[in-house]
Scaffold this motif. Sequence first.
Motif, PDB file in Angstrom:
ATOM      1  N   ASP A 115      -4.129 -95.402  79.217  1.00 56.07           N
ATOM      2  CA  ASP A 115      -5.577 -95.313  79.038  1.00 56.07           C
ATOM      3  C   ASP A 115      -6.212 -94.297  79.989  1.00 56.07           C
ATOM      4  N   THR A 116      -5.462 -93.277  80.374  1.00 58.67           N
ATOM      5  CA  THR A 116      -6.021 -92.284  81.292  1.00 58.67           C
ATOM      6  C   THR A 116      -6.326 -90.999  80.544  1.00 58.67           C
ATOM      7  N   TYR A 117      -7.203 -90.238  81.120  1.00 59.85           N
ATOM      8  CA  TYR A 117      -7.575 -88.942  80.569  1.00 59.85           C
ATOM      9  C   TYR A 117      -7.099 -87.886  81.546  1.00 59.85           C
ATOM     10  N   ASP A 118      -6.264 -86.980  81.098  1.00 60.58           N
ATOM     11  CA  ASP A 118      -5.755 -85.923  81.950  1.00 60.58           C
ATOM     12  C   ASP A 118      -6.815 -84.833  82.047  1.00 60.58           C
ATOM     13  N   ARG A 119      -7.656 -84.960  83.056  1.00 64.94           N
ATOM     14  CA  ARG A 119      -8.800 -84.067  83.243  1.00 64.94           C
ATOM     15  C   ARG A 119      -8.327 -82.685  83.671  1.00 64.94           C
ATOM     16  N   PRO A 120      -8.827 -81.640  83.026  1.00 58.72           N
ATOM     17  CA  PRO A 120      -8.487 -80.286  83.484  1.00 58.72           C
ATOM     18  C   PRO A 120      -9.001 -80.078  84.907  1.00 58.72           C
ATOM     19  N   ARG A 121      -8.266 -79.322  85.696  1.00 58.33           N
ATOM     20  CA  ARG A 121      -8.640 -79.124  87.099  1.00 58.33           C
ATOM     21  C   ARG A 121     -10.003 -78.466  87.241  1.00 58.33           C
ATOM     22  N   GLY A 122     -10.325 -77.563  86.353  1.00 59.22           N
ATOM     23  CA  GLY A 122     -11.606 -76.869  86.436  1.00 59.22           C
ATOM     24  C   GLY A 122     -12.794 -77.770  86.162  1.00 59.22           C
ATOM     25  N   MET A 123     -12.551 -78.902  85.492  1.00 58.44           N
ATOM     26  CA  MET A 123     -13.643 -79.813  85.165  1.00 58.44           C
ATOM     27  C   MET A 123     -14.255 -80.418  86.430  1.00 58.44           C
ATOM     28  N   TYR A 124     -13.449 -80.626  87.462  1.00 58.55           N
ATOM     29  CA  TYR A 124     -13.981 -81.131  88.728  1.00 58.55           C
ATOM     30  C   TYR A 124     -15.058 -80.189  89.253  1.00 58.55           C
ATOM     31  N   LEU A 125     -14.688 -78.923  89.365  1.00 61.72           N
ATOM     32  CA  LEU A 125     -15.608 -77.942  89.932  1.00 61.72           C
ATOM     33  C   LEU A 125     -16.811 -77.701  89.037  1.00 61.72           C
ATOM     34  N   LEU A 126     -16.595 -77.653  87.732  1.00 61.60           N
ATOM     35  CA  LEU A 126     -17.714 -77.393  86.830  1.00 61.60           C
ATOM     36  C   LEU A 126     -18.707 -78.553  86.815  1.00 61.60           C
TER      37      LEU A 126
END
Length: 121
Positions: free
Chosen positions: A14-25
Amino acid sequence: MRPLHEIPTPPDTDTYDRPRGMYLLCLAGILAIAWDLHLAFTAEFHPEERWFSMFMLISSGVSAYSLSGMYLGKKWAAFTYPTVVFVNQIAWLMTEEWTSTGMILPAIVSLMGLWYSKDMK
């Protein structure tokens, strides 16, 4: 009893593999919201544009909620945020304070959210 290192753990499905750039954006988006609020409440607007400060308050709340949803990987946020950005840009045009540089960060966040929306839940 088996040792702790041998106990299998269930896969986390049930996890979402968040793109690394999404943190910064998303962080940059929150900072941009704070800047928009600063501009809306400190700028001198014409008397007929008093609605703008209240609009920016509501719009910034919806934008922050959408960005937090996008950070958490919610599909609805990937479609809500670009809609709010579009309405915001129209409001800035109506006050004659719109600049093309004010569209760069929201456009990047919107496109990235839409691009990764197929992986969101």
